[in-house]
Design a protein around this motif. Sequence first.
Motif, PDB file in Angstrom:
ATOM      1  N   LEU A  79      17.946  -3.778  -0.645  1.00  0.00           N
ATOM      2  CA  LEU A  79      16.840  -2.821  -0.578  1.00  0.00           C
ATOM      3  C   LEU A  79      16.154  -2.801   0.774  1.00  0.00           C
ATOM      4  O   LEU A  79      15.431  -1.837   1.088  1.00  0.00           O
ATOM      5  CB  LEU A  79      15.794  -3.136  -1.660  1.00  0.00           C
ATOM      6  N   GLY A  80      16.342  -3.846   1.555  1.00  0.00           N
ATOM      7  CA  GLY A  80      15.618  -3.969   2.811  1.00  0.00           C
ATOM      8  C   GLY A  80      14.391  -4.851   2.642  1.00  0.00           C
ATOM      9  O   GLY A  80      13.862  -5.017   1.540  1.00  0.00           O
ATOM     10  N   THR A  81      13.928  -5.405   3.749  1.00  0.00           N
ATOM     11  CA  THR A  81      12.822  -6.360   3.709  1.00  0.00           C
ATOM     12  C   THR A  81      11.529  -5.716   3.217  1.00  0.00           C
ATOM     13  O   THR A  81      10.781  -6.310   2.450  1.00  0.00           O
ATOM     14  CB  THR A  81      12.600  -6.957   5.105  1.00  0.00           C
ATOM     15  N   ARG A  82      11.259  -4.482   3.642  1.00  0.00           N
ATOM     16  CA  ARG A  82       9.995  -3.834   3.302  1.00  0.00           C
ATOM     17  C   ARG A  82       9.856  -3.592   1.804  1.00  0.00           C
ATOM     18  O   ARG A  82       8.922  -4.094   1.157  1.00  0.00           O
ATOM     19  CB  ARG A  82       9.886  -2.517   4.059  1.00  0.00           C
ATOM     20  N   LEU A  83      10.775  -2.839   1.215  1.00  0.00           N
ATOM     21  CA  LEU A  83      10.677  -2.500  -0.202  1.00  0.00           C
ATOM     22  C   LEU A  83      10.910  -3.720  -1.082  1.00  0.00           C
ATOM     23  O   LEU A  83      10.197  -3.934  -2.072  1.00  0.00           O
ATOM     24  CB  LEU A  83      11.685  -1.405  -0.554  1.00  0.00           C
ATOM     25  N   GLY A  84      11.904  -4.540  -0.735  1.00  0.00           N
ATOM     26  CA  GLY A  84      12.216  -5.704  -1.555  1.00  0.00           C
ATOM     27  C   GLY A  84      11.046  -6.668  -1.656  1.00  0.00           C
ATOM     28  O   GLY A  84      10.670  -7.110  -2.758  1.00  0.00           O
TER      29      GLY A  84
END
Length: 429
Positions: A79-84
């Motif tokens: 999901l990526g660092t931001r959303l996860g």
Amino acid sequence: MSRPSAGGWRGIPLRWRLIGLVTLGTILNYLARSTLSVAAPQLKTEFGMTTEDYSWVVLAFQASYTVMQTVAGSVLDLLGTRLGFFLFAVGWALANMAHALATGWPSLAAFRALLGASEAAAIPAGTKAVSEWFPPRERSLATSVFQMGTSVGNMIAPPLVAFCILAWNWQAAFLVTGGLSLVWALMWYASYRSPAEHPALSEADRAAITAARGEDVTGKPTSRGELLKSRAFWGIAVPRFLAEPAWQTFNFFIPLYLVAVWHLDLKSIALWAWMPFLAADFGSLAAGVLPSWLMRRGVPLVASRKITMTIGALCMIGPACIGLATSPGMAIALFCVGGFAHQMLSGALITLCADMFDSRTVGTASGMAGTSAWVGGMLFTLLIGQSADAFGYDPLFAALAALDLVAAVILWSLLRARPRAAAQIGESR
């Protein structure tokens, strides 16, 4: 690495502003998980819990955290660092607030399991952010900065939780600490972006960050199966398995130790129990500064991490002598040595994941290594639950030091690969 510093606010480079945000999240993550340990003496009375009952509550957290470390790392890579990280932060905030609904130790354990499952993303997310934004020479310091949040959270917990309990009730402690995490989750989602997406970076800045990371972003990311075949991975995972029990023991059992051995009350725990975590901050700082100092004097990158870890392991001899303490002040002083030592060695081990694996894989690698670490912590908690009331805490603290020394030996024996060699699995076996 001058160009990527563009976008700084009031003279602070952008990458350090973002790692400061990660640090704040780590503080609140550990504040949430430490709320229980400070409230434990009252909850033991409230729910009629024995030390063994309490150990099962702790184990519920550890078991779900252990399983979810690997899952969380993969989710972050997907999901990526931001959303996860945002989704996991909302999860741990709500789970922590739900503790206020507990009516006995079984329901407390159930809420604790939910908290462990959601909090598991913190260290993999921080490691992934470091891998995304920082060049190799700055990674140890960046990791140390966000890792300091683990001890700051533990340091804040005793006075804040004690205040909430004394001013209102034990339920308020969980509502307040969980609510703070919920606010941070919204701040994180509004503020964080990867270098590829951050509006403050020009194309030239993005290219410079990618070049400084020294990664081949055109190749296929390392799979989980390939990681398990990598000697580099096990060179990190096994030492973390052996080293993690010390930190979890400090997190979950210092207040109970002070009550059981020195008969301190809640106000005294609030006065004393934060000190080892202040010392741990200095250990985190040492884990960031020492490798850079060694590298400036010609020590290779991986060797600098090994030396730092080994010095920390040797310092763990301090808390091994806890049985010789003649006062609660002396016991706290030895815990302070242990807090410094553990965060020093842990910082080196955590940074190695960012050194050895590229940013597309580091979340998975860090999560899998974290699972290994938490299996070790969980097994040691089970040992405490079965033996502390019968034999006391002294042998257990001595065992923690022995495990760390063995971890240092294994680190030197197994981890021989060059940085990023784990991405080319054939070179790291």
